[in-house]
Enzyme design. Structure first.
Site, PDB file in Angstrom:
ATOM      1  N   LYS A 197      -8.142  11.316   8.058  1.00 42.98           N
ATOM      2  CA  LYS A 197      -8.305  11.712   9.473  1.00 42.98           C
ATOM      3  C   LYS A 197      -8.853  13.137   9.531  1.00 42.98           C
ATOM      4  O   LYS A 197      -8.421  14.004   8.767  1.00 42.98           O
ATOM      5  CB  LYS A 197      -6.967  11.615  10.217  1.00 42.98           C
ATOM      6  CG  LYS A 197      -6.528  10.168  10.440  1.00 42.98           C
ATOM      7  CD  LYS A 197      -5.292  10.091  11.305  1.00 42.98           C
ATOM      8  CE  LYS A 197      -4.731   8.674  11.355  1.00 42.98           C
ATOM      9  NZ  LYS A 197      -5.381   7.777  12.286  1.00 42.98           N
ATOM     10  N   LYS A 241       1.202   7.453  22.446  1.00 42.46           N
ATOM     11  CA  LYS A 241       0.598   7.395  21.113  1.00 42.46           C
ATOM     12  C   LYS A 241       0.045   8.787  20.825  1.00 42.46           C
ATOM     13  O   LYS A 241      -0.874   9.256  21.515  1.00 42.46           O
ATOM     14  CB  LYS A 241      -0.539   6.370  21.101  1.00 42.46           C
ATOM     15  CG  LYS A 241      -1.506   6.477  19.918  1.00 42.46           C
ATOM     16  CD  LYS A 241      -0.995   5.808  18.672  1.00 42.46           C
ATOM     17  CE  LYS A 241      -1.971   5.909  17.508  1.00 42.46           C
ATOM     18  NZ  LYS A 241      -1.402   5.549  16.223  1.00 42.46           N
ATOM     19  N   ARG A 281     -10.072 -16.588   0.546  1.00 45.00           N
ATOM     20  CA  ARG A 281      -9.719 -17.927   0.057  1.00 45.00           C
ATOM     21  C   ARG A 281     -10.335 -19.039   0.897  1.00 45.00           C
ATOM     22  O   ARG A 281     -10.396 -20.170   0.470  1.00 45.00           O
ATOM     23  CB  ARG A 281      -8.198 -18.064   0.022  1.00 45.00           C
ATOM     24  CG  ARG A 281      -7.623 -17.268  -1.145  1.00 45.00           C
ATOM     25  CD  ARG A 281      -6.153 -17.483  -1.312  1.00 45.00           C
ATOM     26  NE  ARG A 281      -5.401 -16.497  -0.563  1.00 45.00           N
ATOM     27  CZ  ARG A 281      -4.112 -16.239  -0.768  1.00 45.00           C
ATOM     28  NH1 ARG A 281      -3.433 -16.908  -1.662  1.00 45.00           N
ATOM     29  NH2 ARG A 281      -3.498 -15.327  -0.051  1.00 45.00           N
ATOM     30  N   ASP A 314      -4.202   6.584   1.551  1.00 44.97           N
ATOM     31  CA  ASP A 314      -3.315   6.946   2.645  1.00 44.97           C
ATOM     32  C   ASP A 314      -4.277   7.324   3.759  1.00 44.97           C
ATOM     33  O   ASP A 314      -4.858   8.412   3.734  1.00 44.97           O
ATOM     34  CB  ASP A 314      -2.440   8.147   2.264  1.00 44.97           C
ATOM     35  CG  ASP A 314      -1.468   8.482   3.379  1.00 44.97           C
ATOM     36  OD1 ASP A 314      -1.895   8.471   4.552  1.00 44.97           O
ATOM     37  OD2 ASP A 314      -0.290   8.739   3.097  1.00 44.97           O
ATOM     38  N   HIS A 315      -4.483   6.418   4.704  1.00 37.30           N
ATOM     39  CA  HIS A 315      -5.604   6.648   5.631  1.00 37.30           C
ATOM     40  C   HIS A 315      -5.435   7.917   6.461  1.00 37.30           C
ATOM     41  O   HIS A 315      -6.394   8.456   6.975  1.00 37.30           O
ATOM     42  CB  HIS A 315      -5.897   5.411   6.491  1.00 37.30           C
ATOM     43  CG  HIS A 315      -4.958   5.214   7.647  1.00 37.30           C
ATOM     44  ND1 HIS A 315      -3.718   4.670   7.499  1.00 37.30           N
ATOM     45  CD2 HIS A 315      -5.086   5.477   8.968  1.00 37.30           C
ATOM     46  CE1 HIS A 315      -3.122   4.607   8.681  1.00 37.30           C
ATOM     47  NE2 HIS A 315      -3.935   5.096   9.602  1.00 37.30           N
ATOM     48  N   ASP A 360      -9.975 -18.213  -4.862  1.00 44.29           N
ATOM     49  CA  ASP A 360      -8.522 -18.151  -4.801  1.00 44.29           C
ATOM     50  C   ASP A 360      -8.132 -17.043  -5.774  1.00 44.29           C
ATOM     51  O   ASP A 360      -8.026 -17.266  -6.981  1.00 44.29           O
ATOM     52  CB  ASP A 360      -7.918 -19.495  -5.225  1.00 44.29           C
ATOM     53  CG  ASP A 360      -6.406 -19.407  -5.313  1.00 44.29           C
ATOM     54  OD1 ASP A 360      -5.860 -18.327  -4.963  1.00 44.29           O
ATOM     55  OD2 ASP A 360      -5.768 -20.383  -5.741  1.00 44.29           O
ATOM     56  N   HIS A 382       2.368   8.874   5.054  1.00 42.80           N
ATOM     57  CA  HIS A 382       1.653   9.745   5.997  1.00 42.80           C
ATOM     58  C   HIS A 382       2.393  11.051   6.302  1.00 42.80           C
ATOM     59  O   HIS A 382       1.816  12.132   6.253  1.00 42.80           O
ATOM     60  CB  HIS A 382       1.394   9.018   7.319  1.00 42.80           C
ATOM     61  CG  HIS A 382       0.807   7.642   7.165  1.00 42.80           C
ATOM     62  ND1 HIS A 382      -0.130   7.331   6.214  1.00 42.80           N
ATOM     63  CD2 HIS A 382       1.014   6.498   7.860  1.00 42.80           C
ATOM     64  CE1 HIS A 382      -0.473   6.053   6.335  1.00 42.80           C
ATOM     65  NE2 HIS A 382       0.213   5.528   7.318  1.00 42.80           N
TER      66      HIS A 382
HETATM   67  C1  BG6 Z   1       0.001   2.318   9.128  1.00 46.83           C
HETATM   68  C2  BG6 Z   1       1.352   1.718   9.401  1.00 46.83           C
HETATM   69  O1  BG6 Z   1      -0.034   2.884   7.853  1.00 46.83           O
HETATM   70  O2  BG6 Z   1      -0.255   3.333  10.086  1.00 46.83           O
HETATM   71  C3  BG6 Z   1       1.420   1.172  10.809  1.00 46.83           C
HETATM   72  O3  BG6 Z   1       1.574   0.657   8.481  1.00 46.83           O
HETATM   73  C4  BG6 Z   1       1.041   2.235  11.816  1.00 46.83           C
HETATM   74  O4  BG6 Z   1       2.731   0.697  11.092  1.00 46.83           O
HETATM   75  C5  BG6 Z   1      -0.286   2.853  11.423  1.00 46.83           C
HETATM   76  O5  BG6 Z   1       0.945   1.614  13.075  1.00 46.83           O
HETATM   77  C6  BG6 Z   1      -0.602   4.039  12.307  1.00 46.83           C
HETATM   78  O6  BG6 Z   1      -1.894   4.461  12.020  1.00 46.83           O
HETATM   79  P1  BG6 Z   1      -2.760   5.220  13.101  1.00 46.83           P
HETATM   80  O7  BG6 Z   1      -4.018   5.563  12.393  1.00 46.83           O
HETATM   81  O8  BG6 Z   1      -2.946   4.274  14.248  1.00 46.83           O
HETATM   82  O9  BG6 Z   1      -1.943   6.403  13.505  1.00 46.83           O
END
Ligand code: BG6
Length: 507
Positions: free
Chosen positions: A190, A353, A49, A185-186, A91, A248
């Site tokens: 992976k 993590k 935008r 769904d990323h 927009d 996930h």
């Molecule tokens: C996202 C969530 O789908 O995945 C986030 O919305 C989360 O809250 C993230 O932090 C985690 O992804 P990754 O790839 O860092 O494990």
């Protein structure tokens, strides 16, 4: 350098100035360019935008690539990449500009030979999805032909509840056919999540073990040290259940538990995943009290830094009951998995993590004395632990087997040892490192392969499961407590497994 043919097309990114585009999409596209995956008949049009020129946009994204790409910027490659990267002000909530956007895209088609093929990537705030799809429809920018093809890519969350997901789906499927809808769904992109099927189905070593005959329990953990990072408004609506579990975590569970598909294609695989999601035993008010643990981080310290509690975060209600942690004991009610608990756990502001899957096998038959089971086995003087198969998704990509062997020395002692396959060390070293999830997913969209995208029935089943827990939570039937940042969540999460004589493997 790989030389691959991928279909000519324009990738149109709605939300071109947003965080996802800067942190993930443009760096992933640059990485693809770096590896020669982007053909000359390809262009990226970022729609936003704000007013800016192509040059301004390219300069801004160069900084993002510098920060987030796994490759150093190579000026030559970057300049070539920029020739394929455009910015278009629009927009997108207002239908008025769409004809102009369409004309702009047709101009790019002519210049780049992209043949009218388009992938519309919705990387905006979710509340804009419906309007953009409707506007694409009204302006006749979404056709359901094979040639040219036009696809829609939708970021998660796909709805924030079962009813909103159904509503969104109705709107999308009124415009695009299911084969042209790519719900991201990323996690499915992976590397080690993609490996699950390979490990399960192509190894005589593992395949026969994959059931309640040999597996004692499966643990799936996705732990983060970060908090909600200025996403208070979004997170208040989803909590950990909607943000991580609905998508996930349940997707990983489905890949681990599904039956072998009759073909390794998108439909057959997704058919099997849906069957798993349909076999998950519903929680009742009795089971939630025992098998559902919800928690919220209070203020404290993580990695040596002072951090606020969830309730003090921006745009979060001071008496919010939103869960930032969830641990569940899930039963997949079918003959293969009867009696094998799937423990899943995810949370923010935890001790580390990491995302991993631990498959714990049943104890060996010879642990106890064959003559008298109360006396330890006389041959070895120490009790062996269980065999584990660990698939580590991140931060390291690896798989290891923990097994028992004799400790070197005169005494007959058993000790656990590990055999590790480290993906980056063995295979990807020469290629810098393995691809980011978005690189793979973007290529799959362009090539029309939806295996790693969620089909509507999967989304619907997952939301139905989450809704049930949310309803019981609202009725006060779930355990909810606070936890200190830098820990593994509330104590009740430990009790969830201790009650069953087990523990989380924080390996
Ligand atoms: C996202 C969530 O789908 O995945 C986030 O919305 C989360 O809250 C993230 O932090 C985690 O992804 P990754 O790839 O860092 O494990």
């Amino acid at each position: 350098m790989t030389n691959v043919s991928i279909a000519p097309c324009i990738l149109v990114i709605f939300g071109g100035t947003g965080d996802l585009t800067h942190r993930k999409l443009i760096p992933a596209l640059y990485n693809l360019k770096h590896q020669n995956w982007l053909p000359s008949r390809f262009a990226i049009v970022a729609v936003g935008r704000r007013d800016k020129t192509d040059e301004e946009y390219r300069n801004e994204t160069r900084n993002s690539v510098k920060k987030h790409s796994r490759f150093e910027i190579d000026d030559n490659i970057w300049n070539n990449f920029c020739r394929q990267l455009f910015y278009k002000k629009l927009d997108f909530l207002n239908i008025d500009g769409y004809d102009e956007l369409n004309a702009f895209l047709s101009g790019i088609d002519n210049e780049f030979g992209t043949e009218g093929n388009r992938a519309y990537y919705l990387a905006t705030a979710p509340e804009n999805f419906e309007t953009i799809i409707k506007n694409l429809h009204i302006s006749k920018m979404a056709v359901n032909t094979e040639k040219p093809w036009q696809r829609i890519v939708i970021e998660k969350p796909f709805g924030s509840s079962l009813s909103s997901a159904r509503r969104l789906n109705k709107i999308i499927s009124g415009v695009f056919s299911e084969r042209n809808i790519y719900r991201i769904d990323h996690y499915l992109g992976k590397e080690m999540v993609q490996s699950i099927m390979g490990v399960r189905f192509f190894n005589t070593l593992f395949e026969p073990l994959w059931s309640n005959k040999y597996i004692d329990n499966i643990q799936i953990s996705s732990c983060e040290t970060i908090g909600i990072e200025n996403r208070g408004e979004y997170y208040e609506k989803t909590g950990a259940l909607g943000d991580m579990v609905q998508n996930h975590m349940l997707q990983i569970l489905a890949l681990l538990a599904m039956e072998p598909p009759n073909a390794f294609n998108a439909e057959a695989i997704r058919d099997e995943k849906v069957k798993v999601l349909s076999s998950i035993k519903e929680f009742t008010s009795y089971t939630t009290a025992c098998d559902v643990v919800l928690g919220q981080y209070s203020e404290g310290e993580v990695e040596g830094r002072k951090v606020p509690g969830y309730r003090q975060e921006n745009k979060v209600s001071p008496d919010s009951e939103t869960e930032t942690f969830t641990a569940l004991k899930i039963e997949v009610d079918n003959p293969r998995w009867k009696g094998v608990p799937f423990y899943i756990r995810t949370g923010k502001r935890l001790a580390a993590k990491r995302t991993d899957i631990v498959i714990e096998l049943k104890p060996s038959l010879y642990i106890s004395n064959p003559v008298d089971s109360n006396i330890p086995n006389p041959v070895f003087s120490s009790a062996p632990g269980p065999n584990l198969l660990v698939i580590r998704i991140q931060p390291r990509e690896e798989l290891f087997i923990q097994f028992n062997t004799k400790r070197p020395g005169i005494l007959e002692k058993i000790c656990p040892v590990r055999m590790t396959y480290c993906q980056k060390c063995e295979i990807c070293q020469a290629e810098n490192n393995s691809p980011d999830a978005y690189e793979k997913l973007i290529i799959d969209v362009i090539n029309g392969d939806s295996t790693l995208f969620t089909r509507w029935d999967e989304v619907e089943k997952s939301w139905a499961f989450i809704e049930k827990i949310k309803a019981l939570k609202e009725a006060g039937k779930c355990c909810f407590s606070f936890y200190k940042p830098g820990t593994w969540g509330p104590e009740e999460s430990e009790h969830l497994l201790e009650r069953d004589g087990r523990h989380w493997w924080n390996l």
